[in-house]
Design a protein around this motif. Structure first.
Motif, PDB file in Angstrom:
ATOM      1  N   GLU B 168       0.856  -1.179   0.000  1.00 35.96           N
ATOM      2  CA  GLU B 168       0.000   0.000   0.000  1.00 35.96           C
ATOM      3  C   GLU B 168       0.893   1.230   0.000  1.00 35.96           C
ATOM      4  O   GLU B 168       2.124   1.110  -0.057  1.00 35.96           O
ATOM      5  N   VAL B 169       0.290   2.402   0.059  1.00 36.17           N
ATOM      6  CA  VAL B 169       1.051   3.636   0.231  1.00 36.17           C
ATOM      7  C   VAL B 169       0.669   4.209   1.598  1.00 36.17           C
ATOM      8  O   VAL B 169      -0.265   3.711   2.231  1.00 36.17           O
ATOM      9  N   PRO B 170       1.400   5.227   2.084  1.00 32.62           N
ATOM     10  CA  PRO B 170       1.128   5.686   3.454  1.00 32.62           C
ATOM     11  C   PRO B 170      -0.315   6.134   3.656  1.00 32.62           C
ATOM     12  O   PRO B 170      -0.848   6.013   4.753  1.00 32.62           O
ATOM     13  N   ASN B 171      -0.931   6.662   2.604  1.00 32.98           N
ATOM     14  CA  ASN B 171      -2.284   7.212   2.763  1.00 32.98           C
ATOM     15  C   ASN B 171      -3.298   6.560   1.842  1.00 32.98           C
ATOM     16  O   ASN B 171      -4.279   7.196   1.459  1.00 32.98           O
ATOM     17  N   VAL B 224       2.287  -3.774 -15.454  1.00 28.24           N
ATOM     18  CA  VAL B 224       1.191  -2.890 -15.034  1.00 28.24           C
ATOM     19  C   VAL B 224       1.001  -1.782 -16.068  1.00 28.24           C
ATOM     20  O   VAL B 224       1.959  -1.129 -16.466  1.00 28.24           O
ATOM     21  N   ARG B 225      -0.238  -1.566 -16.505  1.00 26.23           N
ATOM     22  CA  ARG B 225      -0.508  -0.525 -17.500  1.00 26.23           C
ATOM     23  C   ARG B 225      -1.234   0.684 -16.906  1.00 26.23           C
ATOM     24  O   ARG B 225      -1.344   1.728 -17.544  1.00 26.23           O
ATOM     25  N   GLY B 226      -1.752   0.493 -15.688  1.00 26.74           N
ATOM     26  CA  GLY B 226      -2.420   1.609 -15.020  1.00 26.74           C
ATOM     27  C   GLY B 226      -2.419   1.375 -13.525  1.00 26.74           C
ATOM     28  O   GLY B 226      -2.320   0.240 -13.069  1.00 26.74           O
ATOM     29  N   CYS B 227      -2.506   2.458 -12.769  1.00 23.78           N
ATOM     30  CA  CYS B 227      -2.484   2.340 -11.300  1.00 23.78           C
ATOM     31  C   CYS B 227      -3.317   3.462 -10.699  1.00 23.78           C
ATOM     32  O   CYS B 227      -3.281   4.614 -11.180  1.00 23.78           O
ATOM     33  N   VAL B 228      -4.056   3.113  -9.651  1.00 27.13           N
ATOM     34  CA  VAL B 228      -4.905   4.080  -8.965  1.00 27.13           C
ATOM     35  C   VAL B 228      -4.654   3.968  -7.464  1.00 27.13           C
ATOM     36  O   VAL B 228      -4.557   2.856  -6.932  1.00 27.13           O
ATOM     37  N   LEU B 229      -4.560   5.126  -6.811  1.00 22.98           N
ATOM     38  CA  LEU B 229      -4.431   5.200  -5.355  1.00 22.98           C
ATOM     39  C   LEU B 229      -5.796   5.574  -4.795  1.00 22.98           C
ATOM     40  O   LEU B 229      -6.383   6.572  -5.216  1.00 22.98           O
ATOM     41  N   THR B 230      -6.301   4.769  -3.881  1.00 21.56           N
ATOM     42  CA  THR B 230      -7.618   5.075  -3.309  1.00 21.56           C
ATOM     43  C   THR B 230      -7.499   5.451  -1.844  1.00 21.56           C
ATOM     44  O   THR B 230      -6.728   4.846  -1.094  1.00 21.56           O
ATOM     45  N   ASN B 231      -8.267   6.448  -1.455  1.00 24.36           N
ATOM     46  CA  ASN B 231      -8.480   6.723  -0.034  1.00 24.36           C
ATOM     47  C   ASN B 231      -9.760   7.541   0.116  1.00 24.36           C
ATOM     48  O   ASN B 231     -10.350   7.980  -0.874  1.00 24.36           O
ATOM     49  N   SER B 232     -10.170   7.735   1.359  1.00 22.89           N
ATOM     50  CA  SER B 232     -11.504   8.286   1.594  1.00 22.89           C
ATOM     51  C   SER B 232     -11.614   9.776   1.315  1.00 22.89           C
ATOM     52  O   SER B 232     -12.720  10.296   1.259  1.00 22.89           O
ATOM     53  N   VAL B 233     -10.491  10.455   1.155  1.00 23.84           N
ATOM     54  CA  VAL B 233     -10.560  11.889   0.851  1.00 23.84           C
ATOM     55  C   VAL B 233     -10.375  12.132  -0.641  1.00 23.84           C
ATOM     56  O   VAL B 233     -11.160  12.837  -1.270  1.00 23.84           O
ATOM     57  N   GLY B 234      -9.361  11.516  -1.244  1.00 21.17           N
ATOM     58  CA  GLY B 234      -9.127  11.692  -2.680  1.00 21.17           C
ATOM     59  C   GLY B 234      -9.963  10.750  -3.535  1.00 21.17           C
ATOM     60  O   GLY B 234     -10.030  10.922  -4.743  1.00 21.17           O
ATOM     61  N   LEU B 235     -10.559   9.767  -2.912  1.00 21.54           N
ATOM     62  CA  LEU B 235     -11.367   8.727  -3.567  1.00 21.54           C
ATOM     63  C   LEU B 235     -10.493   7.869  -4.480  1.00 21.54           C
ATOM     64  O   LEU B 235     -10.135   6.770  -4.105  1.00 21.54           O
TER      65      LEU B 235
END
Lengths: 269, 269
Positions: B168-171, B224-235
């Motif tokens: 994961e990432v920190p956030n 990997v051809r695409g990547c998304v970071l999810t969290n509750s503020v940035g969605l």
């Protein structure tokens, strides 16, 4: 915990401190702490504790906001401690107990608690082998992000890394009598660079035996004849049973360790 | 952070809160938190956030002191939130921003901050591969023992476990477009059970592609051809560069993810 504290050297009442002045520590665990034994008003190994605190702060510059440097000296903390003890009749200049320092949010908080009931020995019969990672540098710092340890306090837990190596316990380091040496896991296990641990390593000997850093695998427990838990409050506690094995050599080893620690403390080195 | 908060449902001023009422969280990181997006006064996925908070508290019974159960319901938090927004002219009933819940010390603290500058994308070019341990259950809980993550915020860090697997990432959590699937690491990587992560897994599809939990090794980044970071503020944020690789598919994938999340939020499920 008692009501008299000091913040950056200023004597305060705990109930007057505002949460908003400690938000980085509170919200993000972004602070470090030290727990010191105070005997008759004198904090044991204060310079060592402050050196460790400064090292952790230095390793987290730009992330944890350090207190002003002038409050992180042994002289400044000794002075703040004295003023707290004088200000509180429940403490008094001959106070014996525990002092705690928390550094973060640009502040150094000094607080006190009465002496815990001193255990003579600790039984360690539980393994937590899912969460310590060999070489994890974050576990070399005594931060207030302490839940992993806190959740295991008083449960007789030994943390074991993914390689099956013994690391430490929630509240201290471990020393093992194996063969003709006294062995303690290296910092990379990982474990905290404990103050008592560093004293025993510097001393280099317990009785006739050398004290060395060396990896101890859980399968080697069958070769262990004695075990001691070290921390700054209990100093050196015998572990008469380690993961199911009765260890006849623990009490004598703990006694030797305490004697060495006392001698270093007396010389204040 | 704004000055109006609620403690166990009662509207308070932040500056009136006493540190001594939050000592277990402060000293030992013994608390859990949630960060919620609030839009026009409405907290997104509130019931899911509270379910996660209750689960973490339940997993730490006897260690972290939970708030009274009646303040941990969506109705109670919605009510407390409304009263805070009404009480503070700087917030107001149409407040859009971030709400934070911290549970510990027998209290639920609700606080607010103004909307962060919304990033459209995040570059992830740094690996921290020394401190995440595969299967570590402590990293499945969003505790205030958060220094490990906090120290890496804004540094484009990806946490990698000892097996070389992306965690994961920190956030936030990560989703990868690999082959014809959208893949996110399993909780055992470990990673947090993120709220947006759970929504996307429940949806089960992004466009034509299935969304699945699957281990992603760092050597697989070249696929990997695409990547998304999810969290509750940035969605859902596009990751146009991941560990040195330019990913042309990230923006479209992030758009699809946001649409799914918005649809779930609209239905409040």
């Amino acid at each position: 915990m008692t009501g008299t504290v000091a913040v950056n050297g200023e004597v305060r009442r705990l109930e007057d401190l505002r949460l908003q002045d400690f938000l980085q520590s509170f919200f993000f665990g972004a602070g470090f702490f030290e727990t010191l034994l105070v005997e008759e008003g004198a904090p044991m190994f204060l310079a060592r504790h402050l050196a460790r605190l400064r090292e952790s702060l230095g390793a987290h510059a730009g992330c944890v906001q350090p207190p002003p440097p002038d409050v992180l000296t042994p002289e400044a903390v000794r002075e703040a401690l004295s003023r707290c003890l004088e200000a509180d009749a429940g403490l008094g200049p001959r106070f014996t107990g525990v002092a705690k320092l928390v550094a973060g949010d640009g502040r150094l908080l000094l607080s006190f608690s009465t002496p815990p009931q001193r255990a003579e020995e600790v039984i360690l019969d539980t393994v937590e082998d899912r969460c310590y990672r060999r070489g994890d540098p974050t576990l070399n710092h005594k931060s207030v992000s302490y839940l992993r340890q806190y959740a295991h306090l008083g449960r007789g837990t030994v943390f074991v890394n993914e390689a099956g190596e013994l690391c430490e316990v929630p509240n201290g380091n471990l020393f093992f009598l194996v063969g003709e040496a006294v062995v303690t896991p290296p910092l990379e296990a990982p474990c905290l660079p404990g103050i008592i641990r560093s004293v025993l390593l510097e001393a280099g000997r317990l009785g006739e035996r050398p004290v060395v850093e060396r990896t101890v695998h859980r399968t080697q427990v069958e070769d262990v004849r004695g075990c001691v838990l070290t921390n700054s409050v209990g100093l050196a506690l015998a572990v008469p049973r380690l993961l199911g094995r009765e260890l006849s050599g623990s009490h004598a080893l703990a006694g030797q360790a305490r004697a060495v620690v006392r001698e270093y403390a007396r010389r204040d080195v």
